[in-house]
Scaffold this motif. Structure first.
Motif, mmCIF file in Angstrom:
data_model
loop_
_atom_site.group_PDB
_atom_site.id
_atom_site.type_symbol
_atom_site.label_atom_id
_atom_site.label_comp_id
_atom_site.label_asym_id
_atom_site.label_seq_id
_atom_site.Cartn_x
_atom_site.Cartn_y
_atom_site.Cartn_z
ATOM 1 N N PRO A 19 0.818 -1.227 0.000
ATOM 2 C CA PRO A 19 0.000 0.000 0.000
ATOM 3 C C PRO A 19 0.849 1.273 0.000
ATOM 4 N N GLY A 20 1.910 1.303 0.799
ATOM 5 C CA GLY A 20 2.787 2.472 0.833
ATOM 6 C C GLY A 20 3.509 2.690 -0.482
ATOM 7 N N LEU A 21 3.899 1.591 -1.135
ATOM 8 C CA LEU A 21 4.548 1.673 -2.448
ATOM 9 C C LEU A 21 3.596 2.278 -3.482
ATOM 10 N N ILE A 22 2.351 1.824 -3.470
ATOM 11 C CA ILE A 22 1.355 2.350 -4.411
ATOM 12 C C ILE A 22 1.098 3.831 -4.136
ATOM 13 N N ILE A 23 0.950 4.183 -2.863
ATOM 14 C CA ILE A 23 0.716 5.586 -2.495
ATOM 15 C C ILE A 23 1.867 6.454 -2.983
ATOM 16 N N SER A 24 3.083 6.009 -2.726
ATOM 17 C CA SER A 24 4.266 6.767 -3.131
ATOM 18 C C SER A 24 4.347 6.900 -4.643
ATOM 19 N N TYR A 25 4.035 5.823 -5.356
ATOM 20 C CA TYR A 25 4.074 5.851 -6.821
ATOM 21 C C TYR A 25 3.067 6.858 -7.374
ATOM 22 N N MET A 26 1.825 6.793 -6.886
ATOM 23 C CA MET A 26 0.787 7.693 -7.385
ATOM 24 C C MET A 26 1.125 9.147 -7.059
ATOM 25 N N ARG A 27 1.647 9.386 -5.860
ATOM 26 C CA ARG A 27 2.017 10.749 -5.461
ATOM 27 C C ARG A 27 3.137 11.290 -6.346
ATOM 28 N N SER A 28 4.096 10.436 -6.685
ATOM 29 C CA SER A 28 5.243 10.884 -7.482
ATOM 30 C C SER A 28 4.830 11.310 -8.885
ATOM 31 N N ARG A 29 3.683 10.793 -9.388
ATOM 32 C CA ARG A 29 3.212 11.175 -10.719
ATOM 33 C C ARG A 29 2.889 12.667 -10.800
ATOM 34 N N PHE A 30 2.616 13.282 -9.654
ATOM 35 C CA PHE A 30 2.237 14.693 -9.629
ATOM 36 C C PHE A 30 3.410 15.606 -9.284
ATOM 37 N N ILE A 31 4.571 15.023 -8.976
ATOM 38 C CA ILE A 31 5.701 15.856 -8.565
ATOM 39 C C ILE A 31 6.829 15.740 -9.584
ATOM 40 N N THR A 32 7.628 14.693 -9.477
ATOM 41 C CA THR A 32 8.769 14.562 -10.389
ATOM 42 C C THR A 32 8.680 13.332 -11.277
ATOM 43 N N GLY A 33 7.802 12.401 -10.925
ATOM 44 C CA GLY A 33 7.710 11.154 -11.683
ATOM 45 C C GLY A 33 8.778 10.152 -11.292
ATOM 46 N N ARG A 34 9.646 10.533 -10.353
ATOM 47 C CA ARG A 34 10.744 9.649 -9.946
ATOM 48 C C ARG A 34 10.461 9.043 -8.585
ATOM 49 N N MET A 35 10.976 7.832 -8.386
ATOM 50 C CA MET A 35 10.861 7.168 -7.089
ATOM 51 C C MET A 35 12.243 6.718 -6.635
ATOM 52 N N GLU A 36 12.403 6.645 -5.315
ATOM 53 C CA GLU A 36 13.664 6.165 -4.763
ATOM 54 C C GLU A 36 13.794 4.662 -4.978
ATOM 55 N N LYS A 37 15.029 4.171 -4.826
ATOM 56 C CA LYS A 37 15.232 2.721 -4.876
ATOM 57 C C LYS A 37 14.448 2.070 -3.742
ATOM 58 N N PHE A 38 13.921 0.876 -4.015
ATOM 59 C CA PHE A 38 13.081 0.195 -3.029
ATOM 60 C C PHE A 38 13.813 0.019 -1.701
ATOM 61 N N SER A 39 15.086 -0.349 -1.765
ATOM 62 C CA SER A 39 15.842 -0.600 -0.531
ATOM 63 C C SER A 39 15.970 0.663 0.314
ATOM 64 N N ASP A 40 16.013 1.836 -0.338
ATOM 65 C CA ASP A 40 16.144 3.095 0.391
ATOM 66 C C ASP A 40 14.806 3.608 0.898
ATOM 67 N N ALA A 41 13.726 3.224 0.217
ATOM 68 C CA ALA A 41 12.424 3.806 0.525
ATOM 69 C C ALA A 41 11.485 2.874 1.281
ATOM 70 N N ALA A 42 11.911 1.636 1.588
ATOM 71 C CA ALA A 42 11.023 0.650 2.213
ATOM 72 C C ALA A 42 10.447 1.150 3.532
ATOM 73 N N LEU A 43 11.260 1.818 4.338
ATOM 74 C CA LEU A 43 10.777 2.338 5.622
ATOM 75 C C LEU A 43 9.714 3.413 5.392
ATOM 76 N N GLY A 44 9.914 4.237 4.371
ATOM 77 C CA GLY A 44 8.919 5.248 4.030
ATOM 78 C C GLY A 44 7.608 4.627 3.581
ATOM 79 N N TYR A 45 7.700 3.526 2.824
ATOM 80 C CA TYR A 45 6.483 2.829 2.388
ATOM 81 C C TYR A 45 5.724 2.300 3.598
ATOM 82 N N LEU A 46 6.462 1.757 4.570
ATOM 83 C CA LEU A 46 5.837 1.242 5.786
ATOM 84 C C LEU A 46 5.120 2.367 6.534
#
Length: 200
Positions: A19-46
């Protein structure tokens, strides 16, 4: 981070990371279109997932009231997929419109800007056609209209720009439209700076 060898761990990842990955992906579409590497962003997804579940507690209680079956399974999948998609869209729009920043400003609070570069911020906020003047590294200038048919790269390593309609500059500095509309692609290494003008 749980390993994928155990089926229970897969369920945990599906429930608390996806769910956090999907939220982050959808949000990024409105800002830069870029996402962090999964290993760096996993805590943020949680963290995003936990916040999402916090808002979803009434829905979770409602789903638990259903008997085991197809309807309950579909509702759980909606909670894991559809809900985060909608939540991510809402966060993306709120971020692009800067609603939280506006609220913080009213409360006299300062926030770190979520958009990483001025380039991303400026072009993400081009909600209407703009007159632009691009000064190239050789000192020459290109002028035109940056509108809905134009494009500015969101790739941080290649900041190229496409201007949908070029204009001409007369000796007295006035801008004029060309008889035949012509677009131009300018690669990043040729750009020195860009000026945005209300009127040419």
């Amino acid at each position: 981070m749980p390993e994928l060898k155990d089926l229970n761990n897969i369920y945990l990842i599906a429930a608390f990371i996806i769910p956090g990955l999907i939220i982050s992906y959808m949000r990024s579409r409105f800002i830069t279109g870029r996402m962090e590497k999964f290993s760096d962003a996993a805590l943020g997804y949680l963290a995003l997932t936990i916040v999402y579940y916090g808002f979803s507690i009434p829905v979770i209680g409602w789903i638990l009231g259903f008997e085991q079956g197809l309807a309950r399974t579909l509702l759980w999948w909606c909670l894991l997929i559809v809900g985060p998609t909608a939540f991510g869209l809402l966060l993306g729009v709120a971020t692009q419109r800067e609603w939280l920043r506006w609220t913080a400003t009213k409360l006299k609070l300062r926030m770190v800007h979520n958009t990483p570069t001025s380039w991303d911020w400026r072009f993400a906020n081009c909600d209407r056609a703009r007159f632009v003047m691009v000064t190239l590294v050789d000192g020459s200038t290109v002028v035109g209209i940056f509108g809905v048919g134009s494009f500015a790269s969101t790739n941080p390593t290649e900041r190229d720009i496409y201007i949908e309609e070029l204009m001409d500059i007369a000796d007295d500095g006035t801008w004029s439209y060309r008889v035949e509309p012509t677009g131009i692609l300018i690669v990043a290494k040729e750009i020195r700076y860009i000026e945005f003008k209300q009127e040419p």
